[in-house]
Design an enzyme around this catalytic site. Structure first.
Site, PDB file in Angstrom:
ATOM      1  CD  GLU A   1      -0.919  -3.301  -2.953  1.00  0.00           C
ATOM      2  OE1 GLU A   1      -1.879  -2.649  -2.470  1.00  0.00           O
ATOM      3  OE2 GLU A   1      -0.822  -3.547  -4.164  1.00  0.00           O
ATOM      4  CB  ALA A   2       0.437  -3.166   4.783  1.00  0.00           C
TER       5      ALA A   2
END
Length: 369
Positions: A336-337
């Site tokens: 998800e970064a």
């Protein structure tokens, strides 16, 4: 073309904590033409721009004049130099960082390689939209804009241990989802992903690129163990055996073993290079996508740093192959970064120290004798 929607999000309940996805003036946008083939991509990678030497020289000249002992800020000094060179300006800034999460579905998920079913990808995109995911909170905490692009979630890739995951048109369409992203005014980019079973693709790509047994690259991902982990290892080994000999290069491996969100992240990394935007890489899946670029063009990741190293064993092995030193180590394994976003305040600190500190002359402090 990919029916993807780029979705700007706010915090839960619409709280205006962070302005997500600013709308750019089209007349001011840095525009690139979508690629039409892997050969187009190969041509771009053979002609990547380098860092700005004038901006780097300005950092090198200013750093010794600041009120601190030489090298006392360690990697912060290195990061200021890196940022200035790739932003093409002095001083470097970190006012408008962006995280961009790409979501894709994998046909191989139906083989039980993940602890979660494929429909969770769609559900998590909705969670991002509602502001309820970890990346939403990390973006708020770190002052990072968030953008999410789901890519044909209704059409998973083909199971790569039986067939190529994508044909050339499909991988180029996914690559363009990241490659055509407007990046004007963005100080750094943090690519991320969501896609059930994408650690299986990352493991297969890593094994195909660097060799070694499937067990080296294949870890628990979302938490698989026992028979499920054995199945995941077998699928990775079968996929690599099926495609490694037939692939023409690392970009073709991305087509055969990757996923739409991996191709899109690779596209965003290249787009950032062309737009003079430094990149903070995230976890295993992000780095596997980036590794396909580096395997084709050794300098393709020079504008990148590594946000974190996850506890996924394949990521640790891949980081060693890529030669990156992470900015943070927090034992995370989310995607998800999340790890790259968490590292942004370190970049902001590097910019602030370099631009904001007084020089010896300004502060009236005696320099070294």
């Amino acid at each position: 073309m990919w029916p993807a929607s780029r979705i700007p999000f706010q915090g839960r309940g619409g709280a205006d904590f962070v302005e997500f996805s600013q709308v750019q003036d089209p007349s001011m946008s840095h525009k690139v033409q979508p690629l039409s083939s892997l050969d187009d991509l190969r041509a771009v990678l053979r002609a990547l721009p380098g860092p700005d030497d004038t901006a780097r020289a300005a950092v090198i000249a200013r750093e010794p004049t600041l009120t601190k002992p030489p090298r006392s800020l360690g990697r912060l000094e290195d990061l200021a130099l890196w940022l200035a060179g790739w932003q093409g300006r002095h001083p470097p800034t970190m006012k408008t960082p962006r995280a961009h999460v790409f979501a894709g579905n994998h046909g191989v998920a139906l083989w039980g390689v993940s602890a979660y079913p494929p429909e969770v990808t769609v559900q998590m995109v909705k969670n991002f939209q509602n502001g309820g995911a970890a990346i939403n909170q990390l973006c708020i905490a770190s002052g990072v804009a968030l953008e999410v692009t789901p890519i044909e979630l209704e059409r998973p890739t083909r199971p790569f241990h039986q067939d190529a995951a994508m044909d050339e048109d499909e991988v180029i369409a996914a690559f363009n989802a990241g490659f055509t992203e407007p990046l004007d005014g963005v100080d750094c980019l943090c690519p991320g992903e969501m896609g059930i079973a994408n650690t299986t693709s990352a493991a297969a790509l890593s094994m195909a690129l660097y060799g070694g047994p499937a067990e080296t690259w294949t870890g628990p991902g979302t938490g698989v163990a026992g028979h499920a982990l054995d199945t995941k290892i077998r699928v990775v080994a079968e996929g690599v055996a099926l495609h490694a000999g037939a692939a023409t290069d690392s970009l073709d491996l991305l087509r055969r073993l990757g996923g739409r969100e991996l191709a899109a992240m690779a596209g965003s990394v290249v787009a950032a290079r062309l737009a003079r935007v430094p990149v903070v890489l995230d976890g295993f899946i992000c780095c596997a996508a980036a590794a396909c670029l580096k395997a084709f063009a050794p300098d393709a990741l020079d504008h990148c740093v590594l946000g974190h190293v996850s506890r996924e064993p394949g990521h640790q092995a891949l980081v060693a192959k890529l030669g990156f030193e992470p900015l943070v180590r927090m034992d995370m394994a989310l995607g998800e970064a999340s790890g790259s976003t968490l590292a942004v305040p370190i970049l902001r600190a590097a910019c602030q120290c370099h631009a904001g500190m007084a020089t010896f002359a300004e502060a009236g402090v005696t320099d070294r004798v």
